[in-house]
Scaffold this motif. Structure first.
Motif, mmCIF file in Angstrom:
data_model
loop_
_atom_site.group_PDB
_atom_site.id
_atom_site.type_symbol
_atom_site.label_atom_id
_atom_site.label_comp_id
_atom_site.label_asym_id
_atom_site.label_seq_id
_atom_site.Cartn_x
_atom_site.Cartn_y
_atom_site.Cartn_z
ATOM 1 N N GLU A 126 0.846 -1.211 0.000
ATOM 2 C CA GLU A 126 0.000 0.000 0.000
ATOM 3 C C GLU A 126 0.877 1.255 0.000
ATOM 4 O OE1 GLU A 126 -3.533 2.083 -0.117
ATOM 5 O OE2 GLU A 126 -3.221 -0.068 -0.318
ATOM 6 N N ARG A 127 1.923 1.242 0.810
ATOM 7 C CA ARG A 127 2.826 2.399 0.853
ATOM 8 C C ARG A 127 3.516 2.608 -0.489
ATOM 9 N NH1 ARG A 127 5.806 1.392 6.634
ATOM 10 N NH2 ARG A 127 4.106 2.131 7.956
ATOM 11 N N ALA A 128 3.961 1.506 -1.115
ATOM 12 C CA ALA A 128 4.615 1.615 -2.418
ATOM 13 C C ALA A 128 3.654 2.177 -3.456
ATOM 14 C CB ALA A 128 5.132 0.246 -2.853
ATOM 15 N N ARG A 129 2.396 1.710 -3.406
ATOM 16 C CA ARG A 129 1.391 2.197 -4.354
ATOM 17 C C ARG A 129 1.139 3.689 -4.141
ATOM 18 N NH1 ARG A 129 -3.809 3.207 -4.386
ATOM 19 N NH2 ARG A 129 -4.105 2.540 -2.241
ATOM 20 N N LYS A 130 0.996 4.093 -2.873
ATOM 21 C CA LYS A 130 0.764 5.512 -2.578
ATOM 22 C C LYS A 130 1.952 6.366 -3.010
ATOM 23 C CE LYS A 130 -2.496 5.157 1.252
ATOM 24 N NZ LYS A 130 -2.716 5.376 2.687
ATOM 25 N N LYS A 131 3.161 5.843 -2.786
ATOM 26 C CA LYS A 131 4.364 6.589 -3.168
ATOM 27 C C LYS A 131 4.418 6.766 -4.682
ATOM 28 C CE LYS A 131 9.240 6.646 -1.972
ATOM 29 N NZ LYS A 131 10.351 5.923 -1.343
ATOM 30 N N GLU A 132 4.069 5.695 -5.404
ATOM 31 C CA GLU A 132 4.050 5.754 -6.860
ATOM 32 C C GLU A 132 3.024 6.770 -7.354
ATOM 33 O OE1 GLU A 132 2.976 2.379 -9.883
ATOM 34 O OE2 GLU A 132 4.753 1.804 -8.726
ATOM 35 N N GLU A 133 1.833 6.749 -6.746
ATOM 36 C CA GLU A 133 0.791 7.708 -7.125
ATOM 37 C C GLU A 133 1.234 9.138 -6.844
ATOM 38 O OE1 GLU A 133 -2.759 6.609 -5.093
ATOM 39 O OE2 GLU A 133 -3.112 4.845 -6.333
ATOM 40 N N ALA A 134 1.875 9.349 -5.686
ATOM 41 C CA ALA A 134 2.352 10.690 -5.346
ATOM 42 C C ALA A 134 3.403 11.152 -6.349
ATOM 43 C CB ALA A 134 2.927 10.692 -3.932
ATOM 44 N N GLU A 135 4.285 10.247 -6.736
ATOM 45 C CA GLU A 135 5.318 10.594 -7.717
ATOM 46 C C GLU A 135 4.680 10.965 -9.059
ATOM 47 O OE1 GLU A 135 9.097 11.401 -8.851
ATOM 48 O OE2 GLU A 135 8.557 10.676 -6.864
ATOM 49 N N LYS A 136 3.679 10.201 -9.461
ATOM 50 C CA LYS A 136 2.985 10.483 -10.724
ATOM 51 C C LYS A 136 2.293 11.841 -10.675
ATOM 52 C CE LYS A 136 1.077 6.930 -12.684
ATOM 53 N NZ LYS A 136 0.106 5.854 -12.991
ATOM 54 N N ARG A 137 1.611 12.123 -9.549
ATOM 55 C CA ARG A 137 0.947 13.432 -9.394
ATOM 56 C C ARG A 137 1.966 14.562 -9.427
ATOM 57 N NH1 ARG A 137 -2.174 10.844 -5.306
ATOM 58 N NH2 ARG A 137 -0.862 11.812 -3.737
ATOM 59 N N LYS A 138 3.110 14.339 -8.788
ATOM 60 C CA LYS A 138 4.155 15.363 -8.757
ATOM 61 C C LYS A 138 4.669 15.651 -10.172
ATOM 62 C CE LYS A 138 8.611 16.343 -6.606
ATOM 63 N NZ LYS A 138 9.716 15.786 -5.810
ATOM 64 N N GLN A 139 4.881 14.592 -10.949
ATOM 65 C CA GLN A 139 5.341 14.785 -12.319
ATOM 66 C C GLN A 139 4.296 15.520 -13.159
ATOM 67 O OE1 GLN A 139 6.332 10.902 -13.752
ATOM 68 N NE2 GLN A 139 8.334 10.854 -12.729
ATOM 69 N N GLN A 140 3.038 15.163 -12.993
ATOM 70 C CA GLN A 140 1.976 15.853 -13.735
ATOM 71 C C GLN A 140 1.917 17.330 -13.360
ATOM 72 O OE1 GLN A 140 -1.529 13.600 -12.794
ATOM 73 N NE2 GLN A 140 -1.146 12.058 -14.383
ATOM 74 N N ARG A 141 2.048 17.602 -12.071
ATOM 75 C CA ARG A 141 2.018 18.991 -11.608
ATOM 76 C C ARG A 141 3.200 19.787 -12.183
ATOM 77 N NH1 ARG A 141 1.530 17.944 -6.507
ATOM 78 N NH2 ARG A 141 3.719 18.136 -5.972
#
Length: 185
Positions: A126-141
Protein backbone atom coordinates in the motif's frame (compact mmCIF):
# COMPACT_ATOMS: atom_id res chain seq x y z
CA UNK A 1 -27.77 18.10 28.07
CA UNK A 2 -29.14 14.60 28.06
CA UNK A 3 -32.75 14.77 29.04
CA UNK A 4 -35.58 12.34 29.55
CA UNK A 5 -35.70 11.32 25.87
CA UNK A 6 -32.12 10.05 25.99
CA UNK A 7 -32.81 8.06 29.16
CA UNK A 8 -35.96 6.62 27.61
CA UNK A 9 -33.97 5.57 24.55
CA UNK A 10 -31.35 3.86 26.72
CA UNK A 11 -34.05 2.02 28.67
CA UNK A 12 -35.64 0.73 25.46
CA UNK A 13 -32.24 -0.40 24.15
CA UNK A 14 -31.56 -2.31 27.39
CA UNK A 15 -34.96 -4.01 27.20
CA UNK A 16 -34.31 -4.98 23.57
CA UNK A 17 -30.91 -6.49 24.45
CA UNK A 18 -32.50 -8.48 27.28
CA UNK A 19 -35.14 -9.78 24.89
CA UNK A 20 -32.51 -10.85 22.36
CA UNK A 21 -30.55 -12.61 25.08
CA UNK A 22 -33.65 -14.53 26.21
CA UNK A 23 -34.41 -15.58 22.65
CA UNK A 24 -30.88 -16.91 22.17
CA UNK A 25 -31.20 -19.03 25.33
CA UNK A 26 -34.57 -20.44 24.31
CA UNK A 27 -33.66 -21.26 20.69
CA UNK A 28 -30.41 -23.22 21.04
CA UNK A 29 -31.01 -26.73 19.62
CA UNK A 30 -27.82 -28.68 20.41
CA UNK A 31 -29.02 -32.29 20.24
CA UNK A 32 -30.19 -32.43 16.62
CA UNK A 33 -26.99 -31.06 15.16
CA UNK A 34 -25.71 -34.02 13.14
CA UNK A 35 -28.89 -35.48 11.65
CA UNK A 36 -29.79 -34.77 8.04
CA UNK A 37 -32.82 -32.54 7.81
CA UNK A 38 -33.80 -31.37 4.37
CA UNK A 39 -36.28 -28.69 3.39
CA UNK A 40 -39.54 -30.36 2.38
CA UNK A 41 -39.70 -28.86 -1.10
CA UNK A 42 -36.11 -29.98 -1.91
CA UNK A 43 -36.11 -33.34 -0.14
CA UNK A 44 -36.44 -35.39 -3.32
CA UNK A 45 -33.32 -33.74 -4.79
CA UNK A 46 -31.21 -34.45 -1.72
CA UNK A 47 -32.39 -38.06 -1.56
CA UNK A 48 -31.60 -38.58 -5.25
CA UNK A 49 -28.11 -37.18 -4.66
CA UNK A 50 -27.60 -39.59 -1.75
CA UNK A 51 -28.61 -42.50 -3.97
CA UNK A 52 -26.09 -41.43 -6.62
CA UNK A 53 -23.33 -41.26 -4.02
CA UNK A 54 -24.23 -44.72 -2.70
CA UNK A 55 -24.08 -46.16 -6.23
CA UNK A 56 -20.67 -44.56 -6.81
CA UNK A 57 -19.36 -46.03 -3.56
CA UNK A 58 -20.66 -49.47 -4.55
CA UNK A 59 -18.98 -49.33 -7.97
CA UNK A 60 -15.74 -48.16 -6.39
CA UNK A 61 -15.89 -50.91 -3.76
CA UNK A 62 -16.64 -53.67 -6.32
CA UNK A 63 -13.03 -53.59 -7.49
CA UNK A 64 -11.77 -54.08 -3.90
CA UNK A 65 -14.40 -56.61 -2.79
CA UNK A 66 -12.92 -60.01 -3.85
CA UNK A 67 -10.04 -59.81 -1.36
CA UNK A 68 -12.29 -58.53 1.42
CA UNK A 69 -14.91 -61.21 0.77
CA UNK A 70 -12.30 -63.88 1.29
CA UNK A 71 -11.14 -62.26 4.51
CA UNK A 72 -14.70 -61.92 5.82
CA UNK A 73 -15.53 -65.49 4.88
CA UNK A 74 -12.51 -66.62 6.85
CA UNK A 75 -13.73 -64.56 9.81
CA UNK A 76 -17.07 -66.35 9.79
CA UNK A 77 -19.18 -63.53 8.37
CA UNK A 78 -20.27 -65.37 5.26
CA UNK A 79 -23.91 -64.31 5.19
CA UNK A 80 -23.29 -60.58 5.41
CA UNK A 81 -19.86 -60.46 3.79
CA UNK A 82 -20.82 -58.03 1.06
CA UNK A 83 -22.60 -55.65 3.47
CA UNK A 84 -19.72 -55.80 5.94
CA UNK A 85 -17.27 -55.01 3.16
CA UNK A 86 -19.31 -52.01 2.12
CA UNK A 87 -19.53 -50.76 5.70
CA UNK A 88 -15.80 -51.17 6.31
CA UNK A 89 -14.88 -49.52 3.02
CA UNK A 90 -17.24 -46.60 3.70
CA UNK A 91 -15.89 -46.19 7.23
CA UNK A 92 -12.30 -46.21 5.96
CA UNK A 93 -13.28 -43.75 3.23
CA UNK A 94 -14.92 -41.47 5.81
CA UNK A 95 -11.87 -41.48 8.08
CA UNK A 96 -9.59 -40.42 5.23
CA UNK A 97 -11.90 -37.60 4.22
CA UNK A 98 -12.12 -36.32 7.80
CA UNK A 99 -8.33 -36.38 8.06
CA UNK A 100 -7.99 -34.30 4.92
CA UNK A 101 -10.51 -31.79 6.29
CA UNK A 102 -8.52 -31.51 9.53
CA UNK A 103 -5.25 -30.93 7.67
CA UNK A 104 -6.90 -28.31 5.46
CA UNK A 105 -8.16 -26.53 8.56
CA UNK A 106 -4.68 -26.59 10.04
CA UNK A 107 -3.31 -24.89 6.95
CA UNK A 108 -6.12 -22.33 7.01
CA UNK A 109 -5.37 -21.32 10.62
CA UNK A 110 -2.30 -19.14 10.47
CA UNK A 111 0.05 -18.32 13.28
CA UNK A 112 0.27 -14.80 14.60
CA UNK A 113 3.70 -14.47 12.98
CA UNK A 114 2.29 -15.39 9.56
CA UNK A 115 -0.60 -12.97 10.05
CA UNK A 116 1.82 -10.21 11.04
CA UNK A 117 4.00 -10.90 7.98
CA UNK A 118 0.97 -10.77 5.69
CA UNK A 119 -0.20 -7.54 7.31
CA UNK A 120 3.29 -6.09 6.90
CA UNK A 121 3.38 -7.08 3.23
CA UNK A 122 -0.04 -5.49 2.66
CA UNK A 123 1.06 -2.27 4.35
CA UNK A 124 4.32 -2.27 2.40
CA UNK A 125 2.50 -2.74 -0.91
CA UNK A 126 0.00 0.00 0.00
CA UNK A 127 2.83 2.40 0.85
CA UNK A 128 4.62 1.61 -2.42
CA UNK A 129 1.39 2.20 -4.35
CA UNK A 130 0.76 5.51 -2.58
CA UNK A 131 4.36 6.59 -3.17
CA UNK A 132 4.05 5.75 -6.86
CA UNK A 133 0.79 7.71 -7.13
CA UNK A 134 2.35 10.69 -5.35
CA UNK A 135 5.32 10.59 -7.72
CA UNK A 136 2.99 10.48 -10.72
CA UNK A 137 0.95 13.43 -9.39
CA UNK A 138 4.15 15.36 -8.76
CA UNK A 139 5.34 14.79 -12.32
CA UNK A 140 1.98 15.85 -13.73
CA UNK A 141 2.02 18.99 -11.61
CA UNK A 142 5.57 19.84 -12.70
CA UNK A 143 4.62 19.30 -16.36
CA UNK A 144 1.57 21.55 -15.99
CA UNK A 145 3.67 24.26 -14.30
CA UNK A 146 6.30 24.05 -17.05
CA UNK A 147 3.64 24.47 -19.77
CA UNK A 148 2.05 27.35 -17.84
CA UNK A 149 5.38 29.15 -17.49
CA UNK A 150 6.19 28.61 -21.17
CA UNK A 151 2.85 30.11 -22.21
CA UNK A 152 3.31 33.06 -19.84
CA UNK A 153 6.79 33.76 -21.21
CA UNK A 154 5.49 33.78 -24.78
CA UNK A 155 2.72 36.20 -23.81
CA UNK A 156 5.21 38.38 -21.91
CA UNK A 157 7.57 38.52 -24.92
CA UNK A 158 4.76 39.55 -27.24
CA UNK A 159 3.29 42.14 -24.86
CA UNK A 160 6.61 43.66 -23.81
CA UNK A 161 7.95 44.38 -27.32
CA UNK A 162 8.62 48.00 -28.00
CA UNK A 163 8.84 50.13 -31.10
CA UNK A 164 12.07 51.83 -32.20
CA UNK A 165 11.15 54.88 -30.16
CA UNK A 166 10.52 52.76 -26.99
CA UNK A 167 6.75 52.85 -27.09
CA UNK A 168 4.68 49.64 -26.52
CA UNK A 169 3.80 47.89 -29.82
CA UNK A 170 -0.01 48.04 -29.82
CA UNK A 171 -0.36 46.07 -33.08
CA UNK A 172 1.23 42.96 -31.47
CA UNK A 173 -0.88 43.38 -28.33
CA UNK A 174 -4.11 43.56 -30.37
CA UNK A 175 -3.06 40.48 -32.40
CA UNK A 176 -2.32 38.60 -29.18
CA UNK A 177 -5.74 39.47 -27.74
CA UNK A 178 -7.40 38.40 -31.02
CA UNK A 179 -5.63 35.00 -30.88
CA UNK A 180 -6.67 34.55 -27.26
CA UNK A 181 -10.33 35.29 -28.11
CA UNK A 182 -10.24 32.88 -31.08
CA UNK A 183 -8.78 30.09 -28.90
CA UNK A 184 -11.48 30.50 -26.25
CA UNK A 185 -14.31 30.22 -28.78
Amino acid sequence: GRGFAFRRKQKIERQYRKLLKKRRQVHSPQGDQFTDTYPEHLKHLYLAEEEKLKKRRRTRDDSVLPEKKLNKAADGCDSCGYVCCIITSISSWCTFSSRSVVTQEKFKNKTSNQKAKEEYEKIKAERARKKEEAEKRKQQREEAQRLYKKKKMEAYKILSKKTKKGQPNLNLQVEFLLQKIQQNT
